[in-house]
Design an enzyme around this catalytic site. Structure first.
Site, mmCIF file in Angstrom:
data_model
loop_
_atom_site.group_PDB
_atom_site.id
_atom_site.type_symbol
_atom_site.label_atom_id
_atom_site.label_comp_id
_atom_site.label_asym_id
_atom_site.label_seq_id
_atom_site.Cartn_x
_atom_site.Cartn_y
_atom_site.Cartn_z
ATOM 1 N N ASP A 28 -7.844 -7.184 1.607
ATOM 2 C CA ASP A 28 -6.849 -7.215 2.683
ATOM 3 C C ASP A 28 -7.517 -6.646 3.919
ATOM 4 O OD1 ASP A 28 -6.611 -4.247 1.780
ATOM 5 O OD2 ASP A 28 -5.546 -4.342 3.681
ATOM 6 N N CYS A 58 -5.230 -25.795 15.038
ATOM 7 C CA CYS A 58 -6.364 -26.699 15.257
ATOM 8 C C CYS A 58 -5.945 -28.164 15.253
ATOM 9 C CB CYS A 58 -7.459 -26.440 14.222
ATOM 10 S SG CYS A 58 -8.263 -24.847 14.487
ATOM 11 N N HIS A 75 -4.465 -19.484 13.210
ATOM 12 C CA HIS A 75 -5.809 -19.994 12.898
ATOM 13 C C HIS A 75 -6.613 -18.952 12.115
ATOM 14 C CE1 HIS A 75 -9.813 -21.599 13.062
ATOM 15 N NE2 HIS A 75 -10.185 -20.405 13.496
ATOM 16 N N CYS A 135 -11.043 -27.232 10.606
ATOM 17 C CA CYS A 135 -9.945 -26.365 10.142
ATOM 18 C C CYS A 135 -8.664 -27.177 9.985
ATOM 19 C CB CYS A 135 -9.735 -25.225 11.139
ATOM 20 S SG CYS A 135 -8.350 -24.157 10.711
ATOM 21 N N CYS A 159 -5.591 -25.921 9.959
ATOM 22 C CA CYS A 159 -4.388 -25.183 10.375
ATOM 23 C C CYS A 159 -3.613 -25.934 11.461
ATOM 24 C CB CYS A 159 -4.742 -23.769 10.834
ATOM 25 S SG CYS A 159 -5.236 -23.611 12.555
ATOM 26 N N ASP A 197 0.871 -1.175 0.000
ATOM 27 C CA ASP A 197 0.000 0.000 0.000
ATOM 28 C C ASP A 197 0.908 1.225 0.000
ATOM 29 O OD1 ASP A 197 -2.187 1.607 -0.064
ATOM 30 O OD2 ASP A 197 -3.043 0.980 1.841
HETATM 31 N N1 GUN Z 1 -6.715 0.786 2.880
HETATM 32 C C1 GUN Z 1 -8.034 0.782 3.154
HETATM 33 N N2 GUN Z 1 -8.666 1.769 2.455
HETATM 34 C C2 GUN Z 1 -7.713 2.388 1.723
HETATM 35 C C3 GUN Z 1 -7.738 3.492 0.795
HETATM 36 O O1 GUN Z 1 -8.781 4.093 0.509
HETATM 37 N N3 GUN Z 1 -6.528 3.849 0.249
HETATM 38 C C4 GUN Z 1 -5.365 3.200 0.545
HETATM 39 N N4 GUN Z 1 -4.238 3.613 -0.029
HETATM 40 N N5 GUN Z 1 -5.317 2.174 1.418
HETATM 41 C C5 GUN Z 1 -6.475 1.780 1.987
HETATM 42 ZN ZN ZN Z 2 -7.540 -23.549 12.713
#
Ligand code: GUN
Ligand code: ZN
Length: 385
Positions: free
Chosen positions: A279, A322, A348, A317, A319, A104
């Site tokens: 994410d 578990c 987990h 699960c 993992c 990011d």
């Molecule tokens: N992570 C969650 N939302 C955003 C977003 O709007 N921009 C960026 N760069 N990272 C994020």
């Molecule tokens: Zn697990």
């Protein structure tokens, strides 16, 4: 493989091949080929801010099923810094992570973590938490750091609006500035052959601004697109229609990434709307509070009801937690704040997210995604009005 077909796309550092689509929703399964790893989408990307997943070894994250993890430009640019990362041969080498990486761009983390972060046309201005000096993260600097990191996918620096903001004009300014910053990021990128740069659709919950953002960003013909500005805990009634609107317009042959979303019901809804990548810090953050993710929500292992429960967190699960440890043991560790408890829960919880995505993909391949979604929601909200 044909890249001319509408269900495949080839760029210099990314191939996206749709292998199966759901006939009743926009959900699709695709093979995503990145420079360091090939994986299937929809996928979840655990967040490893500073080159580790707090308390876990990279091999444990891979064993939990992660194919691609997130790194953060702001944190890595500060420590160890772009010179050390370059000298180390990039973040893959630095942390010994052989699979795919996404970074990011840094602005979002600064706006959410630092009290005095301020956005100007130049970039994100902030006071260094290390020595108090005034610093600016510009689109050019974000890309310079991300080029040194060498992730398979880099994110553009975007103008992220504070969660408390309600003023339409501020959202409009951020939307337009995000496009200008995208152009600066594209111009600054030195690794066009080996790193993919994703634009980020902004515009808050305003459909006209999302449209403006989509039109401008799609003119830049990128290898994939992210939908940002939706991880601030807005109402689902506002959040889902925006996703629906964006996935309707984004190119269907390219990966679509919904940023900062990781709550299981949101994942199921968003994949149904055509999102391919996610994410979130949620699985690892909730582990630090002693919680384990399960199909009917989450269970707090701190609760005394688990004091002599010798079953696994989840029998189904696969993992390592578990397979090996009991709820009672993890209860004892978490109540005494032993970090091993958090470690076992993080493994987990990451595995839970990865297995959920794998179950979604399997159901699409069998032509049973809508049945999967129905069963999932029944179980998740069982007993709730
Ligand atoms: N992570 C969650 N939302 C955003 C977003 O709007 N921009 C960026 N760069 N990272 C994020
Ligand atoms: Zn697990």
């Amino acid at each position: 493989m044909s890249c001319a077909a509408s269900k495949s796309w080839c760029g210099p550092a990314l191939q996206f091949n749709i292998v199966r689509e759901c006939s009743k929703s926009r959900c699709r399964v695709a093979k995503l080929i990145l420079p360091h790893h090939t994986l299937e989408t929809p996928t979840f990307m655990p967040v490893g801010t500073k080159g580790t997943m707090k308390g876990l070894l990279p091999e444990q994250v891979a064993d939990a099923g992660a194919d691609i993890i997130l790194g953060n430009t702001y944190h890595l640019g500060t420590q160890p810094g772009k010179e050390v990362l370059s000298a180390a041969g990039g973040l893959h080498q630095w942390m010994q992570w052989p699979r795919a990486l996404l970074t990011d761009s840094g602005g979002f983390q600064m706006v959410s973590l630092l009290k005095f972060a301020k956005i100007t046309e130049d970039g994100v201005t902030f006071q260094s938490p290390y020595d108090g000096s005034e610093c600016v993260l510009t689109p050019e600097e974000s890309i310079a750091i991300q080029n040194a990191i060498g992730a398979d996918i880099m994110m553009q620096l975007d103008d992220v609006v504070d969660v408390k903001e309600t003023n339409y004009e501020r959202f409009k300014e951020a939307t337009l500035r995000t496009t200008r910053w995208l152009d600066r990021c594209i111009a600054a990128n030195k690794n066009t052959a080996s790193q993919n740069l994703f634009p980020i659709v902004q515009g808050g919950v305003f459909t006209d601004l999302r449209d403006l953002s989509l039109t401008q960003l799609m003119e830049r013909d990128s290898p994939g697109y992210a939908i940002g500005g939706l991880s601030g805990g807005e109402d689902k009634e506002k959040f889902w229609p925006i996703i629906e609107h964006c996935t309707r317009r984004l190119p269907q042959d390219r990966p679509r990434y919904c940023m900062g979303v990781g709550f299981a019901p949101d994942l199921v809804v968003c994949v149904a709307l055509g999102v391919d990548m996610f994410d979130c810090v949620y699985p690892t953050r909730t582990a630090r509070f002693g919680c384990a993710l399960v199909d009917n929500g989450q269970i707090s292992l701190k609760s005394d009801v688990y004091a002599s429960d010798f079953s696994a967190i989840d029998d189904a699960c696969s993992c390592s937690t578990c397979h090996t440890y009991t709820r009672a043991y993890i209860h004892a560790l978490t109540t005494e704040k032993n970090p091993v408890g958090c470690h076992l829960l993080s493994i987990h919880n990451i595995a839970y997210q990865m297995q959920l995505m794998s179950r979604i993909r399997a159901s699409v391949k069998e032509g049973k995604f809508t049945q999967f979604a129905e069963d999932f929601f029944k179980k998740f909200y069982r007993g709730q009005p």
